[in-house]
Design a protein around this motif. Structure first.
Motif, PDB file in Angstrom:
ATOM      1  N   LEU A  72      -0.368  -2.762   5.772  1.00  0.00           N
ATOM      2  CA  LEU A  72      -1.578  -3.166   5.870  1.00  0.00           C
ATOM      3  C   LEU A  72      -1.802  -3.153   7.676  1.00  0.00           C
ATOM      4  N   LEU A  73      -1.365  -1.372   8.002  1.00  0.00           N
ATOM      5  CA  LEU A  73      -1.107  -1.503   9.473  1.00  0.00           C
ATOM      6  C   LEU A  73      -3.279  -1.408  10.173  1.00  0.00           C
ATOM      7  N   ILE A  74      -3.588  -0.905   9.317  1.00  0.00           N
ATOM      8  CA  ILE A  74      -5.248  -1.417   9.483  1.00  0.00           C
ATOM      9  C   ILE A  74      -6.217  -1.744   9.098  1.00  0.00           C
ATOM     10  N   PRO A  75      -7.034  -2.682   8.494  1.00  0.00           N
ATOM     11  CA  PRO A  75      -8.335  -2.418   7.334  1.00  0.00           C
ATOM     12  C   PRO A  75      -8.743  -2.245   6.607  1.00  0.00           C
ATOM     13  N   ASN A  76      -8.185  -2.122   5.479  1.00  0.00           N
ATOM     14  CA  ASN A  76      -8.944  -1.582   4.102  1.00  0.00           C
ATOM     15  C   ASN A  76      -8.636   0.062   4.183  1.00  0.00           C
ATOM     16  N   ASN A  77      -7.227   0.123   4.034  1.00  0.00           N
ATOM     17  CA  ASN A  77      -6.125   1.198   4.351  1.00  0.00           C
ATOM     18  C   ASN A  77      -6.512   1.846   2.814  1.00  0.00           C
ATOM     19  N   ASP A  78      -6.072   2.768   2.813  1.00  0.00           N
ATOM     20  CA  ASP A  78      -5.691   3.109   1.236  1.00  0.00           C
ATOM     21  C   ASP A  78      -3.935   4.359   1.076  1.00  0.00           C
ATOM     22  N   PHE A  79      -3.243   3.843   1.804  1.00  0.00           N
ATOM     23  CA  PHE A  79      -1.758   3.956   2.434  1.00  0.00           C
ATOM     24  C   PHE A  79      -1.662   4.737   1.158  1.00  0.00           C
ATOM     25  N   VAL A  80      -1.252   2.753   0.421  1.00  0.00           N
ATOM     26  CA  VAL A  80      -0.499   3.112  -0.765  1.00  0.00           C
ATOM     27  C   VAL A  80      -1.708   2.645  -1.352  1.00  0.00           C
ATOM     28  N   SER A  81      -1.823   2.564  -3.550  1.00  0.00           N
ATOM     29  CA  SER A  81      -2.480   2.080  -4.383  1.00  0.00           C
ATOM     30  C   SER A  81      -1.844   0.424  -4.576  1.00  0.00           C
ATOM     31  N   ALA A  82      -2.935  -0.296  -4.984  1.00  0.00           N
ATOM     32  CA  ALA A  82      -3.046  -1.293  -4.740  1.00  0.00           C
ATOM     33  C   ALA A  82      -1.249  -2.093  -6.581  1.00  0.00           C
ATOM     34  N   GLY A  83      -1.814  -1.604  -6.695  1.00  0.00           N
ATOM     35  CA  GLY A  83      -0.626  -1.492  -7.978  1.00  0.00           C
ATOM     36  C   GLY A  83       0.927  -1.122  -7.302  1.00  0.00           C
ATOM     37  N   PHE A  84       1.157   0.439  -6.516  1.00  0.00           N
ATOM     38  CA  PHE A  84       2.162   0.508  -6.113  1.00  0.00           C
ATOM     39  C   PHE A  84       2.889  -0.424  -5.244  1.00  0.00           C
ATOM     40  N   PHE A  85       1.033  -0.940  -4.237  1.00  0.00           N
ATOM     41  CA  PHE A  85       2.320  -2.603  -3.292  1.00  0.00           C
ATOM     42  C   PHE A  85       2.455  -3.489  -3.717  1.00  0.00           C
ATOM     43  N   ASN A  86       2.100  -3.698  -5.075  1.00  0.00           N
ATOM     44  CA  ASN A  86       2.643  -5.329  -5.983  1.00  0.00           C
ATOM     45  C   ASN A  86       4.143  -5.206  -5.999  1.00  0.00           C
ATOM     46  N   GLU A  87       4.276  -3.495  -6.539  1.00  0.00           N
ATOM     47  CA  GLU A  87       6.319  -2.777  -7.225  1.00  0.00           C
ATOM     48  C   GLU A  87       7.128  -2.942  -5.446  1.00  0.00           C
ATOM     49  N   LEU A  88       6.176  -2.053  -4.604  1.00  0.00           N
ATOM     50  CA  LEU A  88       6.851  -2.124  -2.719  1.00  0.00           C
ATOM     51  C   LEU A  88       7.131  -4.079  -2.544  1.00  0.00           C
ATOM     52  N   ILE A  89       6.223  -5.197  -2.865  1.00  0.00           N
ATOM     53  CA  ILE A  89       6.775  -6.564  -1.862  1.00  0.00           C
ATOM     54  C   ILE A  89       7.836  -7.096  -3.178  1.00  0.00           C
TER      55      ILE A  89
END
Lengths: 110, 624
Positions: B56-73
């Motif tokens: 979430l550091l910068i807008p439109n970032n793709d450091f992690v994928s959306a699915g992986f982000f859900n797993e992270l949170i």
């Protein structure tokens, strides 16, 4: 080994007091046992007699509640000393469960 | 005799040491195991948090994928609540509560060990999802429609892992209740118990009543996903909202299970370092019990926007705001404890002073969300994220860090560096406010929680960047703490009974770390702040309530470890039964193994052993 076994002797007065007390307890337990059998018979009879379900269901539930109370106080010794905290936890739990169910049946739509 | 000789402590090989820790039933060692386990998961959850913030550091970032982000949170929330915060608090409860009430161990040492291993294997099971399949991705609340639709085994790991860990927590809770009711030293009446013991007691009662709903809810979820149940499937006559109710009937008391021991820790720290009796002790006890009761009557405030109807929303809103009253009582009592005290700013005290404004800010936003109409605006926005991090990090995590510094000498016999401790505090405290303060405003600007990324040009960029920098500062604080722990352990400078010099409660009257039997003689308690009274009368140590006699101690056992291992194996069986034929056999084998171990425990008489008077005298002399 070195741990001592403690032997506590009862005086005759103590002994007779304990005996009288356990006799009294035994009598009340037998009476309650008879009463509970009787209440169970009433429940079965009420169902068998074919009364309206609106009469039978509350009666059976009421008798069940009374039986739970008798069970706790006469057979599980809650009437004796030193059970205050047990009673507090049980009634606290019942209060919380009651309020939760009450909320569901009265104010919550889902 | 060999058992006794071992526990007195001598040079041992690696295997013997490992065996000792696997089989231990000593509450002090189990406390340390909880700290190690909880600390490991805390670091893991922290790494997940860092990945979230970097995304979430910068807008439109793709450091992690959306699915992986859900797993992270999902894993960040679940790990931090169930596998980090609670076990770390259990660690301190285990290590300190028996000492504070003058007991030699908890009431059920065997169950204590079983509870630890169930937490640990449950957490391990949950985290193996990263390697074996996909991690759970339906949020830590795992709302039913979403969690049932989730593909793969992620949610199965969540359900079974939490079921095992939750059973361990329930056992620990019951154990503390029985310990505090039955094992208090002579003279330790309820109203003389230190506040940490009191809050442990109330939190354990909350565990007793709150964890069964979680168990039921997770069983329903397990059956819906793995055994063809339809509890939450509305197309088959189920009701998806029921999960939310069950989860929050557990979930709201859960946050009090976390915060009450934190209150207890700060109550101890305030009175020790203000060198004053805790102001309004009985009001504090009453407020603790009241918060415990009210905590069960507010669950629907997490569900205002579900559509429960105006009556329910209004009643739950009022009940929610009522909790602010006992909490306010506590805040004022702490302030009045410090007022006029002779204050020593040590690291624990620094955390305690930082806790008050931080927690009050979290409490104030809590009351705001308690107003149902406003909650419609705030719901599922970053305002909520800011609120619960203010209460959990600003309350619970600060308490855990404070307790680490405060009780470290009692648990390990060495003093953490005060200088590094203060550096940790300032990094963590400033980082914490930087991370979460601006998230209130991000929420008000409309940033929804749980989003993977956001568009440029909405005015969210700067605040998100500052938030991420704050998270890095918090991470630096934790790294400094780890360095501090390693350095302190390496230097190994031993300290005496009362290293803070102002200890008030019984744990400071005995050596650091205490001998394995804790008290050579059971202490006599003559009032609140037992050790303080003794010191006022010029005594060194405590007044004994009995002559030196043989001490009955429990034997260690490997059975709790194996019992849990069986459940761990059964969990894999239940999960893979869906797609492999061997799953059922593994499930049955695992459960049978657990039952076999339970049978072994019942058949084999284990009456413990006695420490003789001579051995006690020798141990006590060796310390002087």
């Amino acid at each position: 080994m070195a741990h001592d076994i403690e032997i506590i002797e009862k005086t005759p007065a103590e002994y007779s007091y304990k005996k009288r007390r356990s006799d009294r307890l035994m009598r009340s337990q037998l009476m309650m046992f008879a009463l509970m059998i009787f209440m169970t018979l009433i429940s079965f009879a009420a169902v068998q007699a074919g009364f309206s379900a609106y009469f039978v269901v509350p009666v059976v539930l009421l008798l069940a509640a009374v039986q739970v109370g008798l069970q706790l106080y006469y057979f599980m010794h809650m009437s004796e000393k030193g059970h205050g905290l047990v009673a507090f936890f049980m009634y606290g739990g019942m209060l919380i469960a009651f309020l939760t169910v009450l909320a569901f049946v009265t104010i919550i739509w889902w | 005799m060999t058992t006794v000789a071992n526990s007195v402590g001598q040079k041992k090989g690696f295997g013997a040491t490992l065996w000792d820790w696997l089989t231990t039933v000593d509450h002090k060692k189990i406390g340390i195991l909880y700290l190690i386990g909880g600390g490991f998961f805390f670091v893991l959850g922290g790494i997940e948090a860092m990945l979230i913030r970097l995304q979430l550091l910068i807008p439109n970032n793709d450091f992690v994928s959306a699915g992986f982000f859900n797993e992270l949170i999902t894993m960040h929330g679940t790990t931090m609540i169930f596998l980090a915060a609670m076990p770390l608090l259990f660690g301190f409860m285990n290590a300190i509560v028996p000492l504070q009430i003058g007991a030699r161990d908890v009431a059920f040492p065997f169950i204590n060990s079983l509870g630890f291993w169930m937490f640990f294997f449950g957490g391990l099971f949950l985290n193996l999802s990263w390697f074996l399949d996909a991690a759970p991705d339906a949020g830590w609340t795992s709302y039913a429609s979403l969690s049932i639709a989730s593909t793969g085994h992620g949610i199965d790991f969540y359900a079974i892992g939490l079921q095992i860990a939750g059973a361990g927590t329930l056992m620990a809770g019951i154990n503390f209740l029985v310990t505090i009711i039955n094992m208090r030293a002579p003279g330790m009446t309820y109203m003389r118990m230190p506040l940490f013991t009191w809050t442990t007691f109330v939190a354990s009662a909350l565990i007793l009543f709150a964890f069964p709903p979680l168990t039921i809810g997770i069983f329903f979820l397990t059956f819906d996903r793995m055994f063809g149940g339809n509890f939450f499937d509305h197309t088959a006559g189920g009701n998806t909202i029921i999960w939310e109710h069950i989860f929050w009937i557990f979930g709201h008391p859960e946050v009090y299970i976390l915060i009450l021991p934190a209150f207890g820790i700060f109550s101890e720290i305030f009175s020790v370092f203000a060198r004053k009796r805790l102001f309004g002790y009985s009001a504090m006890v009453f407020a603790t019990v009241l918060i415990g009761f009210l905590g069960f009557m507010v669950w629907a405030h997490h569900m205002f926007t579900v559509g429960l109807g105006p009556t329910a929303n209004a009643i739950f809103a009022v009940a929610t705001m009522a909790i602010a009253v006992p909490t306010g009582v506590k805040i004022f009592n702490w302030l009045l404890t410090i007022w006029g005290g002779s204050i020593k700013i040590t690291t624990p005290m620094l955390y305690a002073l930082g806790f008050i404004p931080s927690f009050v800010m979290g409490g104030v936003t809590g009351v705001q969300q308690g107003a149902a109409p406003l909650d419609y605006q705030l719901h599922d926005s970053y305002f909520i994220v800011a609120h619960f991090h203010y209460v959990i990090v600003g309350g619970v995590v600060l308490a855990i860090l404070a307790a680490t510094h405060y009780w470290w000498p009692k648990m390990f016999g060495t003093m953490l560096s005060e200088k590094l401790g203060k550096i940790t505090f300032w990094f963590f405290f400033i980082g914490f406010h930087m991370t979460f303060f601006l998230q209130h405003f991000l929420g008000l600007m409309g940033m929804p929680r749980r989003v993977w990324t956001y568009m440029d040009g909405q005015g969210w960029n700067l605040f998100n960047m500052i938030s991420t920098i704050g998270a890095i500062l918090m991470a630096i604080g934790v790294i400094v703490l780890i360095i501090n722990i390693i350095m302190t352990t390496a230097k190994n400078v031993r300290v005496g009974n009362d290293p803070w010099e102002d200890g008030r409660t019984l744990e400071w009257a005995i050596p650091s770390p205490p001998p394995f039997y804790n008290f050579a003689q059971t202490p006599l308690v003559r009032g609140l702040d037992t050790y303080w009274i003794e010191k006022q009368e010029g005594h060194n140590g405590y007044t004994a309530a009995e002559p030196v006699t043989d001490i009955h101690m429990p034997n260690g056992s490997i059975i709790p470890f194996f019992m849990t291992l069986g459940l761990f194996i059964a969990g894999f069986g239940a999960m893979y039964r869906v797609d492999h034929s061997w799953g059922l056999a593994v499930l049955i084998f695992g459960l049978a193994f657990t039952f076999l171990m339970m049978a072994l425990r019942s058949i084999k008489d284990d009456l413990g052993y006695y420490v003789t008077k001579d051995q006690i005298r020798r141990t006590e002399r060796g310390r002087d």
